[in-house]
Design an enzyme around this catalytic site. Structure first.
Site, mmCIF file in Angstrom:
data_model
loop_
_atom_site.group_PDB
_atom_site.id
_atom_site.type_symbol
_atom_site.label_atom_id
_atom_site.label_comp_id
_atom_site.label_asym_id
_atom_site.label_seq_id
_atom_site.Cartn_x
_atom_site.Cartn_y
_atom_site.Cartn_z
ATOM 1 N N CYS A 22 -23.994 -7.234 25.432
ATOM 2 C CA CYS A 22 -25.042 -6.216 25.467
ATOM 3 C C CYS A 22 -26.330 -6.723 24.816
ATOM 4 O O CYS A 22 -27.424 -6.394 25.273
ATOM 5 C CB CYS A 22 -24.554 -4.939 24.801
ATOM 6 S SG CYS A 22 -23.231 -4.142 25.737
ATOM 7 N N HIS B 71 -20.219 -1.665 29.648
ATOM 8 C CA HIS B 71 -20.434 -1.175 28.293
ATOM 9 C C HIS B 71 -21.556 -0.142 28.331
ATOM 10 O O HIS B 71 -22.403 -0.147 29.233
ATOM 11 C CB HIS B 71 -20.817 -2.318 27.360
ATOM 12 C CG HIS B 71 -19.688 -3.245 27.054
ATOM 13 N ND1 HIS B 71 -19.688 -4.067 25.948
ATOM 14 C CD2 HIS B 71 -18.520 -3.495 27.696
ATOM 15 C CE1 HIS B 71 -18.573 -4.785 25.926
ATOM 16 N NE2 HIS B 71 -17.854 -4.449 26.980
ATOM 17 N N CYS C 45 -22.650 -5.505 21.252
ATOM 18 C CA CYS C 45 -21.825 -6.711 21.302
ATOM 19 C C CYS C 45 -22.669 -7.873 21.847
ATOM 20 O O CYS C 45 -23.802 -7.666 22.297
ATOM 21 C CB CYS C 45 -20.609 -6.469 22.198
ATOM 22 S SG CYS C 45 -21.010 -6.465 23.969
ATOM 23 N N GLU D 54 -24.345 0.250 26.778
ATOM 24 C CA GLU D 54 -25.713 -0.261 26.844
ATOM 25 C C GLU D 54 -26.050 -0.782 28.230
ATOM 26 O O GLU D 54 -27.145 -0.547 28.748
ATOM 27 C CB GLU D 54 -25.926 -1.368 25.801
ATOM 28 C CG GLU D 54 -25.807 -0.908 24.359
ATOM 29 C CD GLU D 54 -24.381 -0.994 23.802
ATOM 30 O OE1 GLU D 54 -24.250 -0.972 22.574
ATOM 31 O OE2 GLU D 54 -23.412 -1.064 24.582
#
Length: 158
Positions: free
Chosen positions: A88, A55, A85, A57
């Site tokens: 993250c 992801h 999310c 991040e």
């Protein structure tokens, strides 16, 4: 928000667009700033790397930590194109930045087809009621390693 913060957020949003346009992954981008300087950046790379943890991040955290030669991001700010999310969020809390700024909300992400609510729901359920089964075994053996960690004198705490 300050003009500089707007510039940093625009950079994260631009990364979300360019990453998506180049086929890296979904429409998410993130930058990490330390003392007014970008030290890490990332766009979602899940589908291009076959890595479900890639992801924006997480990619940016890895980049910033490598660039700062540290596993902590104290005194850093994270600018991300979308509310993080659950995965993250965990990575962010472990990295310990001083602030996180986000543009789109998790509700906006759900409307675009990225709905993480099922994860939040799963975390509230007892282990036996989760969709993915969790079974604990060999706790005693694994606990020996934890005891060795407790007794280790030259460890790096984090």
């Amino acid at each position: 928000m300050t003009e500089q913060q707007r510039i940093f957020m625009k950079m994260a949003i631009d990364l979300s667009q360019s990453g998506m346009d180049s086929g890296k992954g979904g429409p998410f981008g993130c930058i990490i700033v330390h003392n007014g300087k970008v030290v890490g950046k990332g766009s979602n790379s899940v589908s291009s790397t076959n890595d479900p943890t890639a992801h924006a991040e997480v990619v940016a955290i890895r980049d910033a930590c490598q660039n700062l030669d540290s596993f902590q991001l104290e005194d850093c700010e994270i600018y991300t194109s979308c509310e993080p999310c659950p995965m993250c969020l965990g990575a962010i809390y472990w990295a310990r930045p001083k602030a996180v700024f986000y543009a789109n909300s998790k509700e906006d992400a759900a409307k675009a087809g990225f709905d993480d609510q099922f994860i939040y729901d799963e975390l509230d359920k007892p282990m036996d009621n989760r969709k993915i089964k969790f079974k604990q075994f060999m706790k005693e053996d694994a606990n020996v390693v934890f005891q060795n960690w407790i007794e280790k004198e030259n460890k790096t705490l984090y």
